[in-house]
Design an enzyme around this catalytic site. Sequence first.
Site, PDB file in Angstrom:
ATOM      1  N   MET A 192       0.847  -1.200   0.000  1.00 42.03           N
ATOM      2  CA  MET A 192       0.000   0.000   0.000  1.00 42.03           C
ATOM      3  C   MET A 192       0.880   1.247   0.000  1.00 42.03           C
ATOM      4  O   MET A 192       0.430   2.329   0.366  1.00 42.03           O
ATOM      5  CB  MET A 192      -0.933  -0.001   1.208  1.00 42.03           C
ATOM      6  CG  MET A 192      -1.908  -1.183   1.154  1.00 42.03           C
ATOM      7  SD  MET A 192      -3.430  -0.922   2.064  1.00 42.03           S
ATOM      8  CE  MET A 192      -2.812  -0.690   3.700  1.00 42.03           C
ATOM      9  N   GLY A 193       2.145   1.086  -0.369  1.00 46.54           N
ATOM     10  CA  GLY A 193       3.042   2.240  -0.445  1.00 46.54           C
ATOM     11  C   GLY A 193       3.579   2.631   0.916  1.00 46.54           C
ATOM     12  O   GLY A 193       3.548   1.861   1.873  1.00 46.54           O
TER      13      GLY A 193
ATOM     14  N   GLY B 234      11.095  -2.820   5.640  1.00 46.45           N
ATOM     15  CA  GLY B 234      10.339  -4.082   5.678  1.00 46.45           C
ATOM     16  C   GLY B 234       9.885  -4.448   4.262  1.00 46.45           C
ATOM     17  O   GLY B 234       9.996  -5.607   3.827  1.00 46.45           O
ATOM     18  N   HIS B 235       9.372  -3.464   3.526  1.00 49.06           N
ATOM     19  CA  HIS B 235       8.993  -3.714   2.122  1.00 49.06           C
ATOM     20  C   HIS B 235      10.245  -4.016   1.298  1.00 49.06           C
ATOM     21  O   HIS B 235      10.220  -4.840   0.392  1.00 49.06           O
ATOM     22  CB  HIS B 235       8.298  -2.487   1.519  1.00 49.06           C
ATOM     23  CG  HIS B 235       7.011  -2.121   2.187  1.00 49.06           C
ATOM     24  ND1 HIS B 235       6.891  -1.030   3.020  1.00 49.06           N
ATOM     25  CD2 HIS B 235       5.790  -2.699   2.143  1.00 49.06           C
ATOM     26  CE1 HIS B 235       5.650  -0.952   3.453  1.00 49.06           C
ATOM     27  NE2 HIS B 235       4.961  -1.951   2.947  1.00 49.06           N
TER      28      HIS B 235
ATOM     29  N   GLN C  37     -10.232  -2.281   2.838  1.00 46.18           N
ATOM     30  CA  GLN C  37      -9.688  -2.961   4.021  1.00 46.18           C
ATOM     31  C   GLN C  37      -9.540  -2.034   5.225  1.00 46.18           C
ATOM     32  O   GLN C  37      -9.059  -2.458   6.274  1.00 46.18           O
ATOM     33  CB  GLN C  37      -8.367  -3.661   3.694  1.00 46.18           C
ATOM     34  CG  GLN C  37      -7.175  -2.749   3.457  1.00 46.18           C
ATOM     35  CD  GLN C  37      -5.960  -3.534   2.973  1.00 46.18           C
ATOM     36  OE1 GLN C  37      -5.877  -3.926   1.817  1.00 46.18           O
ATOM     37  NE2 GLN C  37      -5.015  -3.794   3.872  1.00 46.18           N
TER      38      GLN C  37
ATOM     39  N   ASP D  19       2.430  -8.991   9.556  1.00 45.21           N
ATOM     40  CA  ASP D  19       0.975  -9.159   9.497  1.00 45.21           C
ATOM     41  C   ASP D  19       0.691 -10.658   9.441  1.00 45.21           C
ATOM     42  O   ASP D  19       0.306 -11.199   8.402  1.00 45.21           O
ATOM     43  CB  ASP D  19       0.412  -8.436   8.273  1.00 45.21           C
ATOM     44  CG  ASP D  19       0.587  -6.936   8.381  1.00 45.21           C
ATOM     45  OD1 ASP D  19      -0.017  -6.329   9.274  1.00 45.21           O
ATOM     46  OD2 ASP D  19       1.370  -6.378   7.594  1.00 45.21           O
TER      47      ASP D  19
ATOM     48  N   GLN E 123      -2.763 -11.808   8.391  1.00 45.50           N
ATOM     49  CA  GLN E 123      -2.978 -11.546   6.959  1.00 45.50           C
ATOM     50  C   GLN E 123      -2.281 -12.630   6.121  1.00 45.50           C
ATOM     51  O   GLN E 123      -2.835 -13.127   5.147  1.00 45.50           O
ATOM     52  CB  GLN E 123      -2.435 -10.169   6.589  1.00 45.50           C
ATOM     53  CG  GLN E 123      -2.371  -9.935   5.083  1.00 45.50           C
ATOM     54  CD  GLN E 123      -1.972  -8.531   4.720  1.00 45.50           C
ATOM     55  OE1 GLN E 123      -2.814  -7.658   4.723  1.00 45.50           O
ATOM     56  NE2 GLN E 123      -0.718  -8.310   4.374  1.00 45.50           N
TER      57      GLN E 123
ATOM     58  N   SER F 252       6.711  -0.273  10.328  1.00 43.44           N
ATOM     59  CA  SER F 252       5.346  -0.156   9.829  1.00 43.44           C
ATOM     60  C   SER F 252       5.181   1.226   9.225  1.00 43.44           C
ATOM     61  O   SER F 252       5.768   2.204   9.719  1.00 43.44           O
ATOM     62  CB  SER F 252       4.356  -0.324  10.992  1.00 43.44           C
ATOM     63  OG  SER F 252       3.099   0.202  10.643  1.00 43.44           O
ATOM     64  N   SER F 253       4.374   1.305   8.182  1.00 43.84           N
ATOM     65  CA  SER F 253       4.130   2.606   7.534  1.00 43.84           C
ATOM     66  C   SER F 253       3.479   3.589   8.506  1.00 43.84           C
ATOM     67  O   SER F 253       3.611   4.801   8.360  1.00 43.84           O
ATOM     68  CB  SER F 253       3.225   2.423   6.316  1.00 43.84           C
ATOM     69  OG  SER F 253       3.807   1.486   5.451  1.00 43.84           O
TER      70      SER F 253
HETATM   71  O1  PAF Z   1      -0.058  -5.662   3.645  1.00 46.15           O
HETATM   72  C1  PAF Z   1      -0.469  -4.767   2.883  1.00 46.15           C
HETATM   73  O2  PAF Z   1       0.219  -3.815   2.582  1.00 46.15           O
HETATM   74  C2  PAF Z   1      -1.864  -4.867   2.314  1.00 46.15           C
HETATM   75  O3  PAF Z   1      -2.737  -5.423   3.225  1.00 46.15           O
HETATM   76  C3  PAF Z   1      -1.916  -5.621   0.961  1.00 46.15           C
HETATM   77  C4  PAF Z   1      -1.494  -7.070   1.114  1.00 46.15           C
HETATM   78  C5  PAF Z   1      -1.024  -4.922  -0.050  1.00 46.15           C
HETATM   79  C6  PAF Z   1      -3.348  -5.599   0.420  1.00 46.15           C
HETATM   80  O4  PAF Z   1      -3.810  -4.305   0.240  1.00 46.15           O
END
Ligand code: PAF
Length: 280
Positions: free
Chosen positions: A29-30, A35-36, A63, A155, A158, A190-191
């Site tokens: 989600m940018g 972490g990304h 979401q 997450d 998730q 975390s963002s």
């Molecule tokens: O973890 C996230 O950033 C979001 O939940 C995802 C998996 C991109 C879905 O919008």
Amino acid sequence: MLVMSSFHAWRTGCFSVTQKSAVHFVPTMGALHDGHGALIQAARQAAGDDGHVVVSVYVNPTQFNDASDLSKYPRTQDADVDLARCCGADAVVFPTSEEMYPKGVPGRAEPSDYGALTRLWEAAHRPGHFDGVVAVVRALFEATNPVAAYFGEKDWQQLAVIRRLAALEFPELDVVPVPTVREEDGLAMSSRNVHLSSEDREGAKALYSALQSVVRSDGADEEAQKQGELLEQAGHRLDYFAVVDAETLEPKRMQGRPGRVLIASHWGGVRLIDNVALEG
Ligand code: PAF
């Protein structure tokens, strides 16, 4: 590296690449952080020279069960492109809501029922959250047709939900978990951490210390209880702090099965979540 404003443009723009190459996909989600970066690097390493690493950036409205969380969500498009490039992505796609939800963004996504995974913990505290995650991740998988997709262990629930989605609807797809990246003092990246004041940033590290105390006690419920009380005395408002089965997320841990300690806390105006592993 390609920067595209739709999956349609990406498919057309690198038609020859995607025809030949396996797609390794990192949905985000940018507001990208290290972490990304770890997800993108893991994708790059697995993809090698022939595979195609694509990162998507889409802040998925369905979401967010809290409108102010959605409006405050950080948007850092230029920095996201730079980080993705540095970590080895071949393409970054910024799809629009029109592309992700051709029939219009629903007020609430179609419900997904994966038993305890979509009933407990995050699901109980964020009604509709996983319905939105499943809806958008399904659409993202359909748009990218990846051989592998990379998700952070931060997450954890998730990740479990997406593994179930993949097992049911995308059986060929490899869902690759990537360990949580932490700040030096243990706070999970975390963002949303940018919203913490420097004082609250200091108190936020207590979450990881509490999780570690529970690991040292081998997941004893009494220790989780005690650490939860200490956090609350310090001003944390806990949604949950639980020792669970790592796969089913049921609160009862069976002997010999891996466990997970999960926590969610409201602190300094931010909702922090984290988790750590317990050996089976
Ligand atoms: O973890 C996230 O950033 C979001 O939940 C995802 C998996 C991109 C879905 O919008």
